[in-house]
Design a protein around this motif. Structure first.
Motif, PDB file in Angstrom:
ATOM      1  N   UNK A 177       0.835  -1.205   0.000  1.00 30.94           N
ATOM      2  CA  UNK A 177       0.000   0.000   0.000  1.00 30.94           C
ATOM      3  C   UNK A 177       0.870   1.255   0.000  1.00 30.94           C
ATOM      4  N   UNK A 178       1.975   1.208   0.774  1.00 28.98           N
ATOM      5  CA  UNK A 178       2.877   2.364   0.803  1.00 28.98           C
ATOM      6  C   UNK A 178       3.453   2.650  -0.579  1.00 28.98           C
ATOM      7  N   UNK A 179       3.833   1.597  -1.280  1.00 27.75           N
ATOM      8  CA  UNK A 179       4.364   1.777  -2.642  1.00 27.75           C
ATOM      9  C   UNK A 179       3.295   2.335  -3.573  1.00 27.75           C
ATOM     10  N   UNK A 180       2.056   1.807  -3.405  1.00 25.87           N
ATOM     11  CA  UNK A 180       0.956   2.306  -4.245  1.00 25.87           C
ATOM     12  C   UNK A 180       0.698   3.784  -3.966  1.00 25.87           C
ATOM     13  N   UNK A 181       0.677   4.133  -2.640  1.00 29.19           N
ATOM     14  CA  UNK A 181       0.449   5.530  -2.278  1.00 29.19           C
ATOM     15  C   UNK A 181       1.572   6.425  -2.785  1.00 29.19           C
ATOM     16  N   UNK A 182       2.810   5.938  -2.699  1.00 29.87           N
ATOM     17  CA  UNK A 182       3.933   6.722  -3.213  1.00 29.87           C
ATOM     18  C   UNK A 182       3.775   6.987  -4.705  1.00 29.87           C
ATOM     19  N   UNK A 183       3.357   5.948  -5.443  1.00 31.46           N
ATOM     20  CA  UNK A 183       3.140   6.126  -6.884  1.00 31.46           C
ATOM     21  C   UNK A 183       2.020   7.125  -7.141  1.00 31.46           C
ATOM     22  N   UNK A 184       0.922   7.009  -6.345  1.00 35.24           N
ATOM     23  CA  UNK A 184      -0.200   7.928  -6.529  1.00 35.24           C
ATOM     24  C   UNK A 184       0.194   9.360  -6.185  1.00 35.24           C
ATOM     25  N   UNK A 185       0.955   9.509  -5.077  1.00 34.89           N
ATOM     26  CA  UNK A 185       1.399  10.851  -4.683  1.00 34.89           C
ATOM     27  C   UNK A 185       2.326  11.451  -5.737  1.00 34.89           C
ATOM     28  N   UNK A 186       3.232  10.621  -6.254  1.00 33.25           N
ATOM     29  CA  UNK A 186       4.140  11.104  -7.301  1.00 33.25           C
ATOM     30  C   UNK A 186       3.367  11.527  -8.541  1.00 33.25           C
ATOM     31  N   UNK A 187       2.360  10.702  -8.891  1.00 35.63           N
ATOM     32  CA  UNK A 187       1.544  11.029 -10.062  1.00 35.63           C
ATOM     33  C   UNK A 187       0.748  12.301  -9.826  1.00 35.63           C
ATOM     34  N   UNK A 188       0.167  12.407  -8.605  1.00 39.64           N
ATOM     35  CA  UNK A 188      -0.612  13.599  -8.295  1.00 39.64           C
ATOM     36  C   UNK A 188       0.275  14.845  -8.258  1.00 39.64           C
ATOM     37  N   UNK A 189       1.484  14.699  -7.720  1.00 39.90           N
ATOM     38  CA  UNK A 189       2.416  15.835  -7.703  1.00 39.90           C
ATOM     39  C   UNK A 189       2.757  16.290  -9.113  1.00 39.90           C
ATOM     40  N   UNK A 190       2.939  15.327  -9.984  1.00 42.44           N
ATOM     41  CA  UNK A 190       3.223  15.665 -11.380  1.00 42.44           C
ATOM     42  C   UNK A 190       2.043  16.409 -12.004  1.00 42.44           C
ATOM     43  N   UNK A 191       0.816  15.905 -11.719  1.00 44.79           N
ATOM     44  CA  UNK A 191      -0.374  16.564 -12.249  1.00 44.79           C
ATOM     45  C   UNK A 191      -0.521  17.971 -11.680  1.00 44.79           C
ATOM     46  N   UNK A 192      -0.264  18.102 -10.353  1.00 44.10           N
ATOM     47  CA  UNK A 192      -0.376  19.421  -9.728  1.00 44.10           C
ATOM     48  C   UNK A 192       0.662  20.391 -10.272  1.00 44.10           C
ATOM     49  N   UNK A 193       1.866  19.899 -10.512  1.00 39.91           N
ATOM     50  CA  UNK A 193       2.902  20.764 -11.094  1.00 39.91           C
ATOM     51  C   UNK A 193       2.476  21.257 -12.469  1.00 39.91           C
TER      52      UNK A 193
END
Length: 376
Positions: A93-109
């Protein structure tokens, strides 16, 4: 921890040494069977039995402890297995959340980048609109001045033509020897009147041209120029003469005679022009007549402009949004809502001053503008 481990290991080695010695003595006594022949060695048997008995007690104790330990471990196995499984799930789950956070950060940027560009574009568009509005105000002033210049020039042309006709008739009478004293006196009076009209109106036109040429030059300079308040007010009246007449509005001024100071002429012109335009456009929209009061005072190095009208006024909400860019109560009439915003921007940014507005419905509006100047 290291010393503690060494201590345990050392005590364990002594115990095994005693046991080993006991077993060796027992084995030695048994093999040689010397216990019968050497009764004095019977104490070795006693010692060996004691050692063996102690050893057996310790072995049994260790065995029971081991059994309890194994039972405890056995009971803990499901719990440990659950912990391992939970840890594995948490890792996933931590890896999944990290991927989601990274993806969301990219989208937010990306979104922030797009928003930053749009904000920059909006600011540029706003700046262009404000500049265009400022140019419109300047154009209105130029039109007003052109109209005012046209009047004295027309009077000069009419007076000069009339003077030319007078001179022509005067020469004819001289040639015909028909000139009388009364006619000469009348000719001189008419000529003086025509010359006076030409002189006053040409001077007026020259003043207007000079003043607005000065304003145009000052518009491109950050240097302060000498401002003649009387000439400034008269120029504003002349610029809005037609609108004032159509709206039946009186402009009442109250200023010290010969008041002058050093400041940015074009900025003050813009401020006064926008104040008058706002009053004419919004304050007297449903009035048959109106009144504008302009009072200018100078105390030490601070100039204060009091501007008020007796128009329809503003309610609380409109007053709060008065200086907000693009806010207008007459959007359908194609007003941009930048007049008061430009005034506020010019006062605070260009003149480093302050502006206050007081108004209520049917009570008109009052502006108080204060900014530093240099004494003339």
């Amino acid at each position: 921890m290291y010393l503690h481990s060494q201590k345990i290991s050392f005590e364990g080695n002594n115990a095994f040494k005693l046991i080993f010695k006991g077993f060796c003595l027992m084995l030695f006594a048994t093999v040689l069977d010397i216990t019968d022949n050497y009764p004095q060695l019977n104490f070795l048997i006693v010692v060996g039995d004691t050692v063996v008995q102690s050893f057996l007690e310790k072995v049994i104790g260790y065995t029971l402890s081991s059994i309890y330990l194994l039972l405890g471990v056995w009971k803990l196995l499901p719990f440990v297995g659950g912990l391992v499984a939970d840890k594995h799930n948490l890792t996933l789950k931590s890896n999944i959340l990290k991927d989601q956070v990274a993806k969301r950060n990219t989208e937010l940027e990306h979104i922030n980048s797009v928003l930053a560009k749009k904000i920059s574009d909006l600011k540029q568009a706003q700046s262009n609109i404000i500049e265009r509005e400022r140019m419109v105000t300047t154009a209105q002033l130029v039109v007003g001045v052109a109209h005012e210049i046209n009047t004295p020039i027309s009077i000069c042309m009419t007076a000069s033509t009339h003077l030319g006709d007078l001179n022509s008739n005067f020469l004819k009478k001289i040639e015909n020897d028909g000139l009388k004293k009364q006619e000469l006196k009348k000719h001189i009076e008419s000529s003086e009147q025509a010359c006076d009209l030409i002189a006053r109106n040409s001077s007026r036109a020259a003043d207007l041209i000079h003043y607005f040429k000065k304003i145009a030059l000052d518009d491109y300079s950050e240097k302060a120029h000498l401002v003649d308040v009387s000439l400034l007010i008269q120029t504003m009246k002349d610029s809005f003469k037609r609108e004032i007449r159509l709206k039946n509005v009186d402009i009442i001024t109250n200023c010290e005679p010969h008041l002058s100071f050093y400041s940015h002429t074009h900025v003050i012109i813009q401020i006064l022009a926008n104040l008058i335009s706002n009053s004419l456009a919004h304050g007297f929209i449903s009035r048959d007549k109106g009144k504008i009061i302009l009072h200018i005072t100078l105390e030490k190095d601070m100039l204060t402009i009091y501007f008020e009208d007796d128009g329809v006024g503003m309610d609380t909400k409109t007053l709060e949004l008065c200086f907000t860019p693009f806010f207008t109560t007459r959007r359908t009439d194609k007003f941009t809502g930048l007049g008061a915003y430009i005034i506020n921007n010019l006062v605070t940014q260009k003149l480093n001053g302050t502006i206050k507005c007081i108004s209520s419905p049917l009570e008109g509006v009052k502006f108080t503008i204060t900014f530093p100047v240099s004494n003339a």
